[in-house]
Design an enzyme around this catalytic site. Sequence first.
Site, PDB file in Angstrom:
ATOM      1  N   GLU A   1     -84.914  -0.687  21.691  1.00  0.00           N
ATOM      2  CA  GLU A   1     -86.268  -0.869  21.139  1.00  0.00           C
ATOM      3  C   GLU A   1     -86.420  -0.197  19.772  1.00  0.00           C
ATOM      4  OE1 GLU A   1     -89.224  -2.514  22.821  1.00  0.00           O
ATOM      5  OE2 GLU A   1     -89.391  -2.453  20.643  1.00  0.00           O
TER       6      GLU A   1
ATOM      7  N   GLY B   1     -90.006  11.016   0.206  1.00  0.00           N
ATOM      8  CA  GLY B   1     -89.041  10.990   1.311  1.00  0.00           C
ATOM      9  C   GLY B   1     -88.977   9.666   2.043  1.00  0.00           C
TER      10      GLY B   1
ATOM     11  N   ASP C   1     -81.565  -3.834   5.437  1.00  0.00           N
ATOM     12  CA  ASP C   1     -82.204  -3.256   6.625  1.00  0.00           C
ATOM     13  C   ASP C   1     -83.110  -4.296   7.301  1.00  0.00           C
ATOM     14  OD1 ASP C   1     -83.268  -0.602   8.053  1.00  0.00           O
ATOM     15  OD2 ASP C   1     -85.030  -1.737   7.413  1.00  0.00           O
TER      16      ASP C   1
ATOM     17  N   LYS D   1     -82.856  -6.430  11.067  1.00  0.00           N
ATOM     18  CA  LYS D   1     -83.963  -6.485  12.028  1.00  0.00           C
ATOM     19  C   LYS D   1     -84.358  -7.943  12.307  1.00  0.00           C
ATOM     20  CE  LYS D   1     -85.548  -1.924  10.559  1.00  0.00           C
ATOM     21  NZ  LYS D   1     -86.347  -1.197   9.562  1.00  0.00           N
TER      22      LYS D   1
HETATM   23  N1  HSE Z   1     -85.441   2.601   6.137  1.00  0.00           N
HETATM   24  C1  HSE Z   1     -86.255   1.922   7.094  1.00  0.00           C
HETATM   25  C2  HSE Z   1     -87.631   1.673   6.517  1.00  0.00           C
HETATM   26  C3  HSE Z   1     -86.442   2.683   8.372  1.00  0.00           C
HETATM   27  O1  HSE Z   1     -87.947   2.095   5.410  1.00  0.00           O
HETATM   28  O2  HSE Z   1     -88.411   1.035   7.198  1.00  0.00           O
HETATM   29  C4  HSE Z   1     -85.319   2.565   9.311  1.00  0.00           C
HETATM   30  O3  HSE Z   1     -85.136   1.264   9.736  1.00  0.00           O
END
Ligand code: HSE
Length: 432
Positions: A130, A188, A202, A206
């Site tokens: 999840e 950050g 990324d 997903k």
């Molecule tokens: N680096 C991703 C983001 C979080 O900025 O949403 C980890 O999946």
Amino acid sequence: MRTRPLKVALLGCGVVGSEVARIMTTHADDLAARIGAPVELAGVAVRRPSRVREGIDPALVTTDATALVKRGDIDVVVEVIGGIEPARTLITTAFEYGASVVSANKALLAQDGAALHAAAEEHGEDLYYEAAVAGAIPLIRPLRESLAGDKVNRVLGIVNGTTNFILDKMDSTGAGYQEALDEATALGYAEADPTADVEAFDAAAKAAILAGIAFHTRVRLDDVYREGMTEVTSADFASAREMGCTIKLLAICERAADGASVTARVHPAMIPLSHPLASVRGAYNAVFVESDAAGQLMFYGPGAGGAPTASAVLGDLVAVCRNRLSGSTGPGESAYAALPVSPMGDVVTRYHISLDVADKPGVLAQVATVFAEHGVSIDTVRQQGRLDGSGEASLVVVTHRASDASLTGTVEALRKLDTVRGVASIMRVEGE
Ligand code: HSE
């Protein structure tokens, strides 16, 4: 309640892992009551054992992750180290040694999800993840279980917080990309090397995971069309505003109109301000799901960060431990539909195109002819002359729905016209 504890091996003790360990300790009684047995942190594998880890018994810390998963008495391995290796080998080893796995590893699942599911099934273990998509937001379980009786047609989401922060900043303050990225780094959100986020690797991982579950079809990272958001400009936001839109980096997984194939893509897109995703601000994530029976659903919340991601990991840990106690396993991979994943050229959507053209008779007709020749129907055209003496004008064309292949052909032909000085931007328009 069973008194013998279920043993958990934690692989990785960074931002997420340390929160998993903390919540396991602080919520120990509640977790035990919900599971029906206590859960014990049996070992924590880290790369740098010298780093102080508050609240974790130093005797549990090891640099030998392989030995930890091979101990033979581990019930659940929690993998929060990320990346492909050694995570992949550690997970398959965990199955071989009789442990179930909870992972937050989107890159690995997007690349090798099918093989990992097969390994889990072969050994009668669970594989839950999840936390791999949109941090704390429940998405995998709703898609896999709550919507198992429905038919999902579309998943449209903001699944990367860093890029949403940057785009939101550009939209709300007029900042350029670099300025907004610098602020995301200072706060950050963005990593020192922001490539995975801003080039949408990324989000693409997903999207692959979500599409696979939503459509009961194997969708790998390589199947996902990907465009980053580094070239979005303040001018694009101004154009979006004129259309009553904003710009978001969207992950879009769709079933084709005839239901015979699916597509998955990630790119910046204009979206109407009236769409629920347009109001997702800062580093938040949200995923909009459209299905036959349920209609439209939206899942919203923090998509990253230690505690939110740990919340999703702990939810999986409870589920896996319950399965273990009842001698069962949860749902595995569901890829029975095996729909083909179509290429980007087959995607049908609307486009907003900004051109720099010569401001002289016949140019508008020439441009319109190119669109017509490629079967792309124009919805609106707006021309704005320039007062800078360049003899050029800006031409903004918004199309009706057309295939990406037709649009690509149109743009290639436009670039060849002498009267088209440049194609300033091409932006898809979604969510209408
Ligand atoms: N680096 C991703 C983001 C979080 O900025 O949403 C980890 O999946």
